[in-house]
Design an enzyme around this catalytic site. Structure first.
Site, PDB file in Angstrom:
ATOM      1  N   CYS A   2      77.750-107.522 -57.177  1.00  0.00           N
ATOM      2  CA  CYS A   2      76.852-108.168 -58.229  1.00  0.00           C
ATOM      3  C   CYS A   2      77.467-108.070 -59.729  1.00  0.00           C
ATOM      4  O   CYS A   2      77.783-107.049 -60.094  1.00  0.00           O
ATOM      5  CB  CYS A   2      75.266-107.694 -58.210  1.00  0.00           C
ATOM      6  SG  CYS A   2      74.673-107.718 -56.721  1.00  0.00           S
ATOM      7  N   ARG A  27      84.556-110.033 -58.880  1.00  0.00           N
ATOM      8  CA  ARG A  27      83.812-109.071 -58.128  1.00  0.00           C
ATOM      9  C   ARG A  27      83.332-109.249 -56.775  1.00  0.00           C
ATOM     10  O   ARG A  27      83.339-108.250 -56.007  1.00  0.00           O
ATOM     11  CB  ARG A  27      82.672-108.618 -59.101  1.00  0.00           C
ATOM     12  CG  ARG A  27      83.140-108.480 -60.567  1.00  0.00           C
ATOM     13  CD  ARG A  27      81.842-108.222 -61.387  1.00  0.00           C
ATOM     14  NE  ARG A  27      81.027-107.048 -61.015  1.00  0.00           N
ATOM     15  CZ  ARG A  27      81.197-105.726 -61.415  1.00  0.00           C
ATOM     16  NH1 ARG A  27      82.153-105.499 -62.498  1.00  0.00           N
ATOM     17  NH2 ARG A  27      80.394-104.783 -60.899  1.00  0.00           N
ATOM     18  N   TRP A  82      75.847-110.083 -54.630  1.00  0.00           N
ATOM     19  CA  TRP A  82      76.596-109.668 -53.417  1.00  0.00           C
ATOM     20  C   TRP A  82      75.427-109.242 -52.528  1.00  0.00           C
ATOM     21  O   TRP A  82      74.871-108.163 -52.824  1.00  0.00           O
ATOM     22  CB  TRP A  82      77.729-108.899 -53.670  1.00  0.00           C
ATOM     23  CG  TRP A  82      78.383-108.450 -52.494  1.00  0.00           C
ATOM     24  CD1 TRP A  82      79.754-108.985 -52.108  1.00  0.00           C
ATOM     25  CD2 TRP A  82      78.331-107.464 -51.734  1.00  0.00           C
ATOM     26  NE1 TRP A  82      80.111-108.364 -51.166  1.00  0.00           N
ATOM     27  CE2 TRP A  82      79.351-107.415 -50.968  1.00  0.00           C
ATOM     28  CE3 TRP A  82      77.559-106.356 -51.621  1.00  0.00           C
ATOM     29  CZ2 TRP A  82      79.468-106.552 -49.726  1.00  0.00           C
ATOM     30  CZ3 TRP A  82      77.498-105.351 -50.575  1.00  0.00           C
ATOM     31  CH2 TRP A  82      78.658-105.507 -49.709  1.00  0.00           C
ATOM     32  N   ASN A 108      71.772-105.193 -60.584  1.00  0.00           N
ATOM     33  CA  ASN A 108      73.017-104.707 -60.058  1.00  0.00           C
ATOM     34  C   ASN A 108      72.805-103.473 -59.310  1.00  0.00           C
ATOM     35  O   ASN A 108      72.450-102.759 -60.262  1.00  0.00           O
ATOM     36  CB  ASN A 108      74.123-105.026 -60.823  1.00  0.00           C
ATOM     37  CG  ASN A 108      75.402-104.401 -60.202  1.00  0.00           C
ATOM     38  OD1 ASN A 108      75.438-104.222 -58.973  1.00  0.00           O
ATOM     39  ND2 ASN A 108      76.469-104.173 -60.823  1.00  0.00           N
ATOM     40  N   GLY A 109      72.757-103.398 -57.960  1.00  0.00           N
ATOM     41  CA  GLY A 109      72.435-101.993 -57.616  1.00  0.00           C
ATOM     42  C   GLY A 109      71.652-102.037 -56.380  1.00  0.00           C
ATOM     43  O   GLY A 109      71.421-103.182 -55.948  1.00  0.00           O
ATOM     44  N   LYS A 493      95.517-104.886 -45.835  1.00  0.00           N
ATOM     45  CA  LYS A 493      95.816-106.046 -46.524  1.00  0.00           C
ATOM     46  C   LYS A 493      95.279-107.169 -45.561  1.00  0.00           C
ATOM     47  O   LYS A 493      94.829-108.176 -46.049  1.00  0.00           O
ATOM     48  CB  LYS A 493      97.241-106.084 -47.152  1.00  0.00           C
ATOM     49  CG  LYS A 493      97.423-105.303 -48.431  1.00  0.00           C
ATOM     50  CD  LYS A 493      96.716-105.943 -49.724  1.00  0.00           C
ATOM     51  CE  LYS A 493      95.260-105.298 -49.836  1.00  0.00           C
ATOM     52  NZ  LYS A 493      95.241-104.162 -50.445  1.00  0.00           N
ATOM     53  N   GLU A 496      91.806-107.675 -44.689  1.00  0.00           N
ATOM     54  CA  GLU A 496      90.730-108.281 -45.672  1.00  0.00           C
ATOM     55  C   GLU A 496      90.909-109.648 -46.313  1.00  0.00           C
ATOM     56  O   GLU A 496      90.134-110.370 -46.703  1.00  0.00           O
ATOM     57  CB  GLU A 496      90.672-107.198 -46.748  1.00  0.00           C
ATOM     58  CG  GLU A 496      91.844-107.085 -47.855  1.00  0.00           C
ATOM     59  CD  GLU A 496      91.615-106.132 -49.089  1.00  0.00           C
ATOM     60  OE1 GLU A 496      92.483-105.577 -49.607  1.00  0.00           O
ATOM     61  OE2 GLU A 496      90.440-105.966 -49.597  1.00  0.00           O
ATOM     62  N   HIS A 512      99.466 -92.361 -27.494  1.00  0.00           N
ATOM     63  CA  HIS A 512      98.092 -91.458 -27.308  1.00  0.00           C
ATOM     64  C   HIS A 512      96.977 -92.376 -27.205  1.00  0.00           C
ATOM     65  O   HIS A 512      95.957 -92.015 -27.212  1.00  0.00           O
ATOM     66  CB  HIS A 512      97.781 -90.521 -28.312  1.00  0.00           C
ATOM     67  CG  HIS A 512      99.047 -89.262 -28.530  1.00  0.00           C
ATOM     68  ND1 HIS A 512      99.381 -88.403 -27.586  1.00  0.00           N
ATOM     69  CD2 HIS A 512      99.772 -89.052 -29.437  1.00  0.00           C
ATOM     70  CE1 HIS A 512     100.412 -87.620 -27.698  1.00  0.00           C
ATOM     71  NE2 HIS A 512     100.707 -88.053 -29.047  1.00  0.00           N
ATOM     72  N   LYS A 611      85.171-106.855 -55.138  1.00  0.00           N
ATOM     73  CA  LYS A 611      86.021-106.199 -55.941  1.00  0.00           C
ATOM     74  C   LYS A 611      85.924-104.554 -56.531  1.00  0.00           C
ATOM     75  O   LYS A 611      86.648-103.598 -56.307  1.00  0.00           O
ATOM     76  CB  LYS A 611      86.593-106.934 -57.220  1.00  0.00           C
ATOM     77  CG  LYS A 611      87.825-106.395 -58.054  1.00  0.00           C
ATOM     78  CD  LYS A 611      89.112-106.481 -57.235  1.00  0.00           C
ATOM     79  CE  LYS A 611      90.078-105.754 -57.995  1.00  0.00           C
ATOM     80  NZ  LYS A 611      91.379-105.523 -57.099  1.00  0.00           N
TER      81      LYS A 611
HETATM   82  C1  AGP Z   1      91.603-103.022 -51.774  1.00  0.00           C
HETATM   83  O1  AGP Z   1      92.141-104.119 -51.356  1.00  0.00           O
HETATM   84  C2  AGP Z   1      90.350-103.035 -51.363  1.00  0.00           C
HETATM   85  N1  AGP Z   1      89.744-104.099 -51.978  1.00  0.00           N
HETATM   86  C3  AGP Z   1      89.393-101.801 -51.536  1.00  0.00           C
HETATM   87  O2  AGP Z   1      89.942-101.013 -50.399  1.00  0.00           O
HETATM   88  C4  AGP Z   1      89.593-100.824 -52.796  1.00  0.00           C
HETATM   89  O3  AGP Z   1      90.734-100.477 -52.763  1.00  0.00           O
HETATM   90  C5  AGP Z   1      88.181 -99.925 -52.753  1.00  0.00           C
HETATM   91  O4  AGP Z   1      86.935-100.658 -52.788  1.00  0.00           O
HETATM   92  C6  AGP Z   1      88.410 -99.023 -53.965  1.00  0.00           C
HETATM   93  O5  AGP Z   1      88.300 -99.474 -55.054  1.00  0.00           O
HETATM   94  P1  AGP Z   1      88.524 -98.518 -56.455  1.00  0.00           P
HETATM   95  O6  AGP Z   1      90.186 -98.494 -56.389  1.00  0.00           O
HETATM   96  O7  AGP Z   1      88.368 -99.664 -57.490  1.00  0.00           O
HETATM   97  O8  AGP Z   1      87.748 -97.321 -56.626  1.00  0.00           O
END
Ligand code: AGP
Length: 616
Positions: A2, A27, A82, A108-109, A493, A496, A512, A611
């Site tokens: 958010c 975000r 979000w 937000n939270g 990558k 996501e 394994h 983000k």
């Molecule tokens: C990375 O591509 C992701 N979007 C995610 O894993 C990110 O690295 C993670 O949420 C940690 O974020 P930060 O580095 O801002 O703490």
């Protein structure tokens, strides 16, 4: 996650809010809304006002389409949601109103005790319209309101358990916004006769570069003339105004189709920026003044524990490998979310590194606080200057990669690595690394931008590879040693942004279990540089080939042995083994990008992702 924004000043609030929300899009969100206060006489200083609320599921463009052009009103609050509690609907979008329709809130939270509060408020006659936890705040403020909005907000938040970055406005309080913070970021922007409040500086950077960072437990009263910060017991708090170094242009796409592509290409510049002024050629060492630790204290470090999440966690895994092998310090990397609840043992001689691009990831922040509460020393490795983790750390290193807007982290990963390599150099040169090795290490670091520029020339080959493989349902990413975490990052990558299932594994581990997945339509992406494990990885490649699995190999230029086994090969320039992660991750980033493009994904704002992950 958010995003919140508030504005009061002489300009049309709706436009300021909508453009601010647009900047917060990165975000991650699924709906948005604004509340604008309109003085009934049309005068900015009239004391009679009503609130106009617009909320919409989907993108900001959808919200903009329902907000009347030239909507009057000089103060307001806005939100990108979000979803956590309640589905993605117009009704669940913020702002939320109290029963009178005069109080609007953006939150937000997460309000953890919202069920109990809601029950109590419903018994008192309050009518709820949404499924969100946040709506309780509007009704709580209403229940305490007797003419002073700030006091009502303080009374309300003192009953809340959980996290909040909260904005509240009241129709009877024109040009006034109350903000409160606990565990969710909040920053004030100080303009000329106008004030901003938002979850991060990107929302206001087009208007002001003078900011004030809020801390947990602080409540802000904002008017166009300025701000006043107090704690929950009404004690005034002195705040200093700080400047932001980021430029607005850095937040633009600059001709690229996507922020992610721009940020991949930027690595040629962002890596040297992370190292700028920090290499000491005479001593063959690194200079990291922000650590706030003397050489003696650094020498007393017996163990390092790295805490982080997601991509930052994988950067930490690379660093742990390097710190152990070069500085000879036992080092482990832990998921911050797990570390925090594990009742970790904090011992003398252990140093903690919290890695976070945003500096706001709640899991990492909470783990940092838990470690500090136990007496641990935590250094922050962060990108966003002034964010919560670096402010609460005992010292640290800014990675200076510039704003990273795409949800998928790319340039921050390699800048985190650069900062961690410098830290390793510093620690190693105090221990087992001799001067010539230090010099060689510095040369390796200096060669990175040139090598990465060469690797970027592989973009057309990676695009063609994506064309060939994007319809695969599942991928394996396999690497060993220092490149095992790079394989994990390659898989992350692809998951996501392309939404393709991918697993990262140590190439040694496939026999394994994961080898059972191999069939002609499940490609394996091998990371196989010319290092001390290369021959073993080639054997693993052959094991996959023997089972008719397609093999893509990322290897060193001229490696005929790898080329003889793989179906497709992407090469990178030769380098010392420890620098291979920088070289290997770039093609994986580009591959994920082109797969996502082929599949028509929303590259910069992939579904369900945020983000800055500010809720647990
Ligand atoms: C990375 O591509 C992701 N979007 C995610 O894993 C990110 O690295 C993670 O949420 C940690 O974020 P930060 O580095 O801002 O703490």
């Amino acid at each position: 996650m958010c995003g919140i924004i508030g504005y009061c000043g002489p300009k049309a609030a709706s436009e300021m809010l909508l453009s601010g929300l647009k900047r917060l899009e990165y975000r991650g969100y699924d709906s948005s809304g604004i509340s604008v206060g309109q003085q009934n006489s049309g005068e900015p200083h009239s004391s009679e006002a009503t609130l106009s609320i617009y909320k919409k599921e989907g993108k900001i463009a959808a919200l903009r389409s329902i907000v009347p052009q030239e909507l009057p009103g000089f103060w307001g609050i806005g939100h990108t949601r979000w979803a956590t509690h309640g589905g993605v609907t117009d009704v669940n979008a913020h702002p939320h109103l109290d029963c009178t329709g005069e109080i609007a809130i953006c939150h937000n939270g997460i309000i953890e005790n919202y069920m109990a509060l809601k029950e109590r408020l419903e018994k008192e006659g309050h009518q709820f319209v949404s499924d969100t936890d946040s709506e309780v705040v509007a009704h709580l403020v209403e229940s305490f309101y007797t003419g002073n909005l700030e006091s009502a907000v303080k009374a309300a938040v003192s009953l809340i358990q959980g996290t909040y970055g909260l904005l509240v406005m009241h129709a009877q309080h024109p040009n006034e916004i109350i903000g409160a913070r606990n565990g969710s970021p909040m920053v004030l922007g100080v303009g000329e006769g106008e004030m901003f409040i938002a979850s991060d500086v990107s929302a206001m950077i087009a208007h002001t570069k003078q900011v004030v960072y809020c801390e947990d437990g602080e409540v802000v009263r904002l008017t166009p003339q300025g701000f006043h910060v107090t704690d929950l017991k009404d004690r005034p708090i002195d705040k200093s105004i700080e400047g932001i170094s980021w430029e607005l242009e850095e937040m633009e796409k600059d001709g690229y189709d996507h922020y992610m592509l721009k940020e991949i290409y930027e690595q040629v510049d962002s890596i040297p920026r992370a190292m700028s002024g920090r290499l000491d050629d005479t001593q063959a060492a690194a200079v990291l003044g922000g650590l706030n630790m003397s050489e003696r204290e650094l020498l007393a470090v017996k163990r390092i524990v790295i805490l982080a999440a997601g991509t930052s966690y994988y950067a930490g895994r690379v660093a742990a490998y390097l710190l152990e092998s070069l500085a000879r310090i036992p080092c482990t990397t832990e998921l911050a979310s797990e570390l925090r609840y594990r009742n970790p043992l904090v011992e003398e001689g252990t140093l903690y590194l919290a890695i976070s691009q945003s500096g706001e990831t709640i899991d990492t922040l909470m783990a940092l606080r838990e470690l500090q509460r136990k007496g641990g020393r935590v250094l922050g490795i962060c990108n966003v200057v002034g964010s919560t983790i670096p402010r609460e750390s005992d010292g640290g290193v800014y990675i200076h990669s510039g704003p990273e807007i795409a949800v998928a982290s790319t340039k921050a990963f390699t800048s985190q690595l650069a900062a961690l390599y410098l830290f390793t150099l510093k620690m190693a040169r105090m221990r087992h690394m001799a001067w010539p090795q230090g010099k060689r290490f510095i040369s390796g670091l200096r060669a990175l931008p040139g090598n990465l520029a060469q690797i970027l020339q592989n973009a057309p080959a990676l695009e063609a590879l994506a064309q060939k493989y994007h319809s695969a349902e599942s991928f394996l990413f396999l690497g060993r040693g220092i490149n095992f975490p790079v394989a994990l990052e390659g898989a992350l990558k692809l998951k996501e942004i392309a939404y393709i299932h991918a697993e990262g594994y140590s190439a040694a581990e496939i026999k394994h279990g994961p080898i059972a997945l191999i069939n002609p339509s499940t490609p394996s992406f091998f990371i196989v540089p010319d290092d001390h494990l290369r021959d073993k990885v080639i054997s693993n490649m052959k094991e996959i080939k023997a089972r008719k699995g397609p093999v893509i190999a990322l290897c060193t230029q001229g490696d005929q042995a790898v080329a003889a086994v793989a179906d497709d090969v992407i090469t990178v320039p030769p380098c010392d083994e420890e620098f291979t992660p920088f070289h290997m991750v770039l093609p994986l980033q580009l591959f994920a990008y082109y797969c996502a493009l082929q599949l028509g994904r929303d590259v910069d704002q992939p579904r369900n992702l945020a983000k800055s992950v500010t809720v647990e």
